[in-house]
Design a protein around this motif. Structure first.
Motif, PDB file in Angstrom:
ATOM      1  N   PHE A 159       0.968  -1.168  -0.028  1.00 18.46           N
ATOM      2  CA  PHE A 159       0.004  -0.080   0.061  1.00 18.46           C
ATOM      3  C   PHE A 159       0.862   1.077   0.018  1.00 18.46           C
ATOM      4  O   PHE A 159       0.509   2.311  -0.737  1.00 18.46           O
ATOM      5  N   GLU A 160       1.963   1.344   0.845  1.00 20.39           N
ATOM      6  CA  GLU A 160       2.535   2.623   1.102  1.00 20.39           C
ATOM      7  C   GLU A 160       3.377   2.806  -0.083  1.00 20.39           C
ATOM      8  O   GLU A 160       3.660   4.008  -0.723  1.00 20.39           O
ATOM      9  N   ASN A 161       3.795   1.760  -0.962  1.00 20.09           N
ATOM     10  CA  ASN A 161       4.530   1.983  -2.384  1.00 20.09           C
ATOM     11  C   ASN A 161       3.838   2.574  -3.405  1.00 20.09           C
ATOM     12  O   ASN A 161       4.036   3.330  -4.134  1.00 20.09           O
ATOM     13  N   LYS A 162       2.211   2.221  -3.125  1.00 21.46           N
ATOM     14  CA  LYS A 162       1.232   2.345  -4.188  1.00 21.46           C
ATOM     15  C   LYS A 162       1.001   4.143  -4.355  1.00 21.46           C
ATOM     16  O   LYS A 162       0.713   4.667  -5.198  1.00 21.46           O
ATOM     17  N   ILE A 163       0.929   4.441  -2.922  1.00 18.42           N
ATOM     18  CA  ILE A 163       0.428   5.641  -2.780  1.00 18.42           C
ATOM     19  C   ILE A 163       1.541   7.013  -2.631  1.00 18.42           C
ATOM     20  O   ILE A 163       1.427   8.037  -2.515  1.00 18.42           O
ATOM     21  N   GLY A 164       2.932   6.294  -2.604  1.00 15.72           N
ATOM     22  CA  GLY A 164       3.840   7.288  -2.525  1.00 15.72           C
ATOM     23  C   GLY A 164       4.472   7.546  -0.845  1.00 15.72           C
ATOM     24  O   GLY A 164       5.237   8.464  -0.647  1.00 15.72           O
ATOM     25  N   PHE A 165       4.117   6.770   0.109  1.00 15.24           N
ATOM     26  CA  PHE A 165       4.276   6.864   1.434  1.00 15.24           C
ATOM     27  C   PHE A 165       5.949   6.675   1.531  1.00 15.24           C
ATOM     28  O   PHE A 165       6.488   7.171   2.581  1.00 15.24           O
ATOM     29  N   TYR A 166       6.155   5.720   0.946  1.00 18.34           N
ATOM     30  CA  TYR A 166       7.704   5.387   1.115  1.00 18.34           C
ATOM     31  C   TYR A 166       8.567   6.511   0.816  1.00 18.34           C
ATOM     32  O   TYR A 166       9.636   6.596   1.580  1.00 18.34           O
ATOM     33  N   GLN A 167       8.266   7.196  -0.280  1.00 17.95           N
ATOM     34  CA  GLN A 167       9.029   8.515  -0.538  1.00 17.95           C
ATOM     35  C   GLN A 167       9.083   9.566   0.655  1.00 17.95           C
ATOM     36  O   GLN A 167      10.053  10.306   0.872  1.00 17.95           O
ATOM     37  N   ILE A 168       7.630   9.558   1.347  1.00 12.61           N
ATOM     38  CA  ILE A 168       7.654  10.429   2.473  1.00 12.61           C
ATOM     39  C   ILE A 168       8.496  10.072   3.565  1.00 12.61           C
ATOM     40  O   ILE A 168       9.266  10.688   4.251  1.00 12.61           O
ATOM     41  N   THR A 169       8.829   8.927   3.816  1.00 13.40           N
ATOM     42  CA  THR A 169       9.784   8.310   4.852  1.00 13.40           C
ATOM     43  C   THR A 169      11.006   8.556   4.507  1.00 13.40           C
ATOM     44  O   THR A 169      11.660   8.694   5.540  1.00 13.40           O
ATOM     45  N   GLN A 170      11.292   8.542   3.107  1.00 14.42           N
ATOM     46  CA  GLN A 170      12.639   8.688   2.934  1.00 14.42           C
ATOM     47  C   GLN A 170      12.943  10.323   3.233  1.00 14.42           C
ATOM     48  O   GLN A 170      14.265  10.643   3.919  1.00 14.42           O
ATOM     49  N   LEU A 171      12.078  10.992   2.785  1.00 10.24           N
ATOM     50  CA  LEU A 171      12.256  12.694   3.423  1.00 10.24           C
ATOM     51  C   LEU A 171      12.295  12.851   4.820  1.00 10.24           C
ATOM     52  O   LEU A 171      13.014  13.564   5.188  1.00 10.24           O
ATOM     53  N   LEU A 172      11.515  11.907   5.583  1.00  8.08           N
ATOM     54  CA  LEU A 172      11.644  12.034   7.154  1.00  8.08           C
ATOM     55  C   LEU A 172      13.013  11.801   7.533  1.00  8.08           C
ATOM     56  O   LEU A 172      13.442  12.444   8.396  1.00  8.08           O
ATOM     57  N   LYS A 173      13.497  10.622   7.116  1.00 10.40           N
ATOM     58  CA  LYS A 173      14.731  10.095   7.635  1.00 10.40           C
ATOM     59  C   LYS A 173      15.920  11.057   7.142  1.00 10.40           C
ATOM     60  O   LYS A 173      16.930  11.172   7.978  1.00 10.40           O
ATOM     61  N   GLU A 174      15.834  11.677   5.952  1.00 11.53           N
ATOM     62  CA  GLU A 174      16.627  12.884   5.746  1.00 11.53           C
ATOM     63  C   GLU A 174      16.793  13.728   6.690  1.00 11.53           C
ATOM     64  O   GLU A 174      17.901  14.516   6.864  1.00 11.53           O
ATOM     65  N   LYS A 175      15.890  14.363   7.562  1.00 10.12           N
ATOM     66  CA  LYS A 175      15.543  15.130   8.430  1.00 10.12           C
ATOM     67  C   LYS A 175      15.912  14.933   9.991  1.00 10.12           C
ATOM     68  O   LYS A 175      15.928  15.596  10.641  1.00 10.12           O
ATOM     69  N   CYS A 176      16.244  13.609  10.010  1.00  5.32           N
ATOM     70  CA  CYS A 176      16.531  13.091  11.349  1.00  5.32           C
ATOM     71  C   CYS A 176      17.965  13.699  11.688  1.00  5.32           C
ATOM     72  O   CYS A 176      18.863  13.518  10.817  1.00  5.32           O
ATOM     73  N   LEU A 177      18.264  13.711  13.055  1.00  3.98           N
ATOM     74  CA  LEU A 177      19.384  13.983  13.659  1.00  3.98           C
ATOM     75  C   LEU A 177      20.484  12.699  13.903  1.00  3.98           C
ATOM     76  O   LEU A 177      21.665  13.149  13.777  1.00  3.98           O
TER      77      LEU A 177
END
Length: 842
Positions: A7-25
């Protein structure tokens, strides 16, 4: 429940999690992002999104939030659970700095909570403060690490007495070796054994001298190494061998002592490891929430109105990934307006290919999933978002050779699972409903499945080209048509969703735009029939006309809103004018009354003077002249002119009253005239002496004679002394008060009366203290209230604004202490509400 597994890959949520990881310290936050989860619990989702919204506020308004040293030392802490294991210097340094960061974050959030309790401020971080409650900060551990490590993360010399002794001896030994080597080197240089620019160097932890191979026999010692080229050998002179051995021993002692110190420290914190791990879970949560807040700022995400029921009422919603992609190319995304509620639960979207149907579907799925994972979503703040227990999606090609599934078979498998699992709290998202097989039977099966979805009262967004599904939406309650708009004149999609009418596929227009031969298009039109072509054309015309009238209606609504605003503004201004008029009239009445009182006082004083002068012609003439002058002053004053008739009537009434009194007392006065004349004569003939109560002839102020020098007398009128002739004084039967004035005949000078009249005339009943500091505002209000009481105002207004409420609290606390204040309250909400305090004075 989320279906299917990808489901997450179909709607693009995986890319959202990648953006989140880039912002983690740190890996702390990245681990949280990897474990992000969907929740259907209202309280949980509400708390998550509130935390993120509060952190967005921190990022926007606060500059001192501690965001350094987010180190993940959990593996090290778990390792030292085993007896004998210890933290090395680097791990200990990371533990120190990360604990300091945890301490700073807890202190920051606790101080914000305390400030909010004291100041009742609106900018509170209640959810984050709750998260920080009961988090241990371990100040003693931080202090002990500070005693062991230097600010650069190295073990201090004074970490233990033994380590200090070892390092002192080590330093002394190395200094001795250095001196010996320099002596040997200078001797060798003078003998030409080594070059002049050669210096001692280190090999295998031992100080050595570089020498040419041919001259190595000239220096007694041990050859430890040679250069790669073979042109240099490194000799440890015999004189320093023992000293170098001692250095090796001391370095080993130093290392053992450091290990002992670290082991002892690790053993001391071993009982606290579970609490330490909880504190690092808090640090991981903060890192995770911070990343979500940064993503919200990047995609303009916010928290719309959240309801504990299935509902979608979104305005200007955007797909965040598409928004970021278009922004890189300088393009603007077209926002989505969509509404699903109890009356229109399932939306059937139709329209041309590449018109945005699938993007609309994915936007709904992604934003709803993001929000129920605790992320803020990009849409208008006036939107409403609900809660769904299940989200199902069927999109894309699901062919599987291994499972022997065709595209249509996979679609039917998904439909079977959805029909079995869905309920009134489910959201289904289906792209190209019924596609992948022969259109007639595919449309029929799709309609039958849609009927089951509608019967279960589920919510959904479905895209299709089938006419029978469009007709189904028109004929069944709970299902509504929607169209992706297309500009037929410019032959391009508008990517705008309009709910209410079905959309056209614009197949003929798109075929012409692509350049398909006209005879092919005409042949296709004849095959499908003119009725179908005309129906599609009529549908296009309906959509076009609806867009036109929708625009007209929107324009009318805007004009009506402007008219309502204008009327409301005029009504407010008219009320203010009426209020100002009432205030002006009231003020004029007060001034007129004061003027009449002053006129009455003058008239009575004139009559009194005439009486006391016993109708002497000269004094009567002077009194009348004084009254005439006063009248002339009234005539010259414009405000007094407005009240001339009232004053004249009042004076006439006073004269009539005095005449009546005269007639009533005339007989009594005649009978007692001789007696009063005799008594007055006796009183006036009595000599004046120090201590006599006197007044200046023609005046009302009473004083006391202090001393008499010849024909002059010194008289005290209150705190003022004056010297005057005895023949200008006369006795008075009035009693002195503490201030030296007769309580029955207080004297107020004309200058004072004029000053008070001027002050009252120019006194403003409003004061504005917005923008002042607390002490400045309090001083201004103190002077203002004092003046208001002095000039006799009955009501005043203090404009302090709402803000944080500090000024309002300080001012009202002061008003409670003023005796002259009868009552105070908020102004009417129409005229300022809590931003203005209305004060009634005694």
């Amino acid at each position: 429940m989320i279906y299917p597994q990808n489901f997450e890959n179909k709607i693009g949520f995986y890319q959202i999690t990648q953006l989140l990881k880039e912002k983690c310290l740190s890996p702390l936050g990245e681990e949280k992002v990897s474990n992000i989860s969907f929740s259907d619990k209202y309280e949980e989702v509400n708390e998550w999104t509130d935390q993120t919204a509060e952190f967005v506020q921190i990022l926007q308004e606060e500059d001192d939030f501690p965001a350094q040293y987010f180190f993940d030392v959990r593996p090290s802490l778990k390792r030292i659970r085993i007896e004998g294991m210890y933290l090395d210097e680097e791990e200990l340094f990371d533990l120190l700095r990360s604990l300091q960061t945890i301490n700073s974050i807890v202190r920051f959030l606790s101080s914000q909570e305390n400030n909010n309790e004291k100041e009742e401020a609106s900018n509170s971080y209640l959810c984050l403060s709750r998260l920080a409650n009961d988090i241990c900060v371990f100040p003693k551990i931080v202090q002990r690490i500070g005693n062991i490590l230097s600010p650069y993360g190295k073990i201090k010399d004074n970490a233990s007495p033994e380590l200090a002794r070892i390092r002192r001896e080590l330093s002394a030994t190395m200094g001795s070796i250095s001196r010996s080597l320099n002596n040997i080197l200078r001797s060798a240089q003078s003998e030409g054994v080594v070059d002049k620019d050669v210096t001692p160097t280190m090999r295998d932890g031992r100080l050595v001298i570089p020498v040419a191979p041919a001259l190595k026999r000239k220096i007694k010692g041990i050859v430890h190494d040679e250069s790669a080229s073979g042109k240099t050998v490194f000799i440890e002179p015999a004189e320093v061998v023992e000293a170098n051995n001692r250095i090796r021993e001391l370095e080993s002692d130093e290392r053992r002592e450091i290990i002992r110190i670290l082991s002892e420290f690790s053993a001391s914190i071993r009982p606290y490891i579970p609490d330490l791990l909880l504190s690092y879970e808090f640090l991981a949560e903060i890192d995770f929430i911070r990343a979500k807040a940064l993503l919200a700022l990047q995609i303009s995400g916010l928290k719309p109105a959240f309801e504990n029921r299935p509902v979608l009422d979104w305005r200007m919603a955007t797909h965040p990934l598409l928004q970021l992609s278009l922004a890189k190319h300088g393009k603007q995304i077209v926002p989505l307006d969509i509404e699903l509620n109890a009356k229109q639960r399932i939306l059937i979207i139709s329209g041309p290919n590449a018109g945005g149907k699938s993007v609309c579907l994915k936007t709904v799925g992604l934003l709803q999933y993001m929000f129920q994972c605790g992320l803020l979503v990009p849409m208008h703040e006036g939107s409403h978002i609900g809660l769904f227990s299940d989200i199902f999606i069927d999109i894309g090609d699901e062919q599987s050779i291994e499972d022997d599934l065709s595209t249509y078979s996979s679609h039917l498998t998904n439909m079977k699972i959805m029909m079995k699992q869905c309920n009134e709290r489910s959201l289904i998202l289906i792209d190209e409903f019924g596609g992948g097989t022969e259109p007639q039977i595919g449309g029929a099966i799709a309609e039958a499945v849609l009927k089951r979805f509608n019967g279960k009262r589920t919510f959904g967004v479905i895209t299709t080209h089938y006419q029978n599904l469009k007709h189904f939406a028109e004929d069944h309650e709970g299902v509504v048509n929607g169209a992706m708009l297309y500009d037929r004149h410019q032959m391009q999609a508008l990517f705008q969703l309009r709910i209410g009418n079905p959309g056209s596929s614009f197949a003929v227009e798109i075929a012409r735009k692509i350049g398909l031969p006209e005879d092919v298009i005409a042949d296709a039109a004849s095959i499908v029939g003119s009725e179908y072509i005309n129906a599609d054309k009529y549908l296009q015309d309906i959509v076009r006309d609806k867009r036109y009238w929708e625009g007209k209606r929107q324009s009318i609504r805007q004009r009506e809103k402007q008219m309502e605003d204008t009327i409301a503004r005029y009504q407010t201004e008219l009320e203010e004018v009426h209020k100002a008029k009432k205030e002006i009239l009231a003020k004029a009445r007060e001034e007129a009354e004061q003027l009449i009182q002053e006129a009455n006082a003058r008239i009575e004083n004139t009559i009194k003077n005439i009486k006391e002068a016993q109708a002497e012609k000269e004094k009567t003439r002077l009194a009348r002249l004084e009254l005439s002058d006063f009248k002339q002053n009234l005539d010259n004053d414009e405000a007094q002119k407005m009240q001339e008739d009232k004053i004249a009537k009042k004076m006439e009434k006073l004269r009539e009253r005095q005449n009546r009194k005269k007639e009533k007392k005339q007989n009594t006065l005649q009978n007692n005239k001789l007696e009063e004349t005799s008594q007055k004569k006796n009183e006036t003939q009595m000599p004046l002496t120090p201590g006599s109560i006197v007044r200046i002839k023609g005046q009302t102020t009473v004083g006391q004679i202090i001393e008499i020098n010849g024909k002059n007398a010194t008289v005290a009128f209150g705190s003022m002394k004056t010297t005057t002739k005895l023949d200008k004084l006369e006795r008075s039967n009035a009693q002195l008060t503490k201030t030296g004035l007769d309580t029955k005949s207080t004297f107020v000078s004309t200058q004072t009366q004029d000053s008070m009249y001027e002050k009252k005339l120019h006194f403003k009943q409003d004061i504005d203290v917005r923008g002042m500091r607390g002490d400045e505002a309090l001083q201004a209000v103190t002077y203002f209230i004092d003046d208001a009481i002095l000039v006799g105002m009955s009501r005043v207004r203090i404009l302090h604004g709402t803000g944080t409420g500090i000024l309002r609290t300080l001012i009202r606390q002061y008003l409670q202490t003023v005796n002259g204040v009868k009552h105070f309250e908020d102004e009417h909400v129409q005229f300022g509400g809590a931003g203005i305090t209305v004060v009634d004075l005694d």
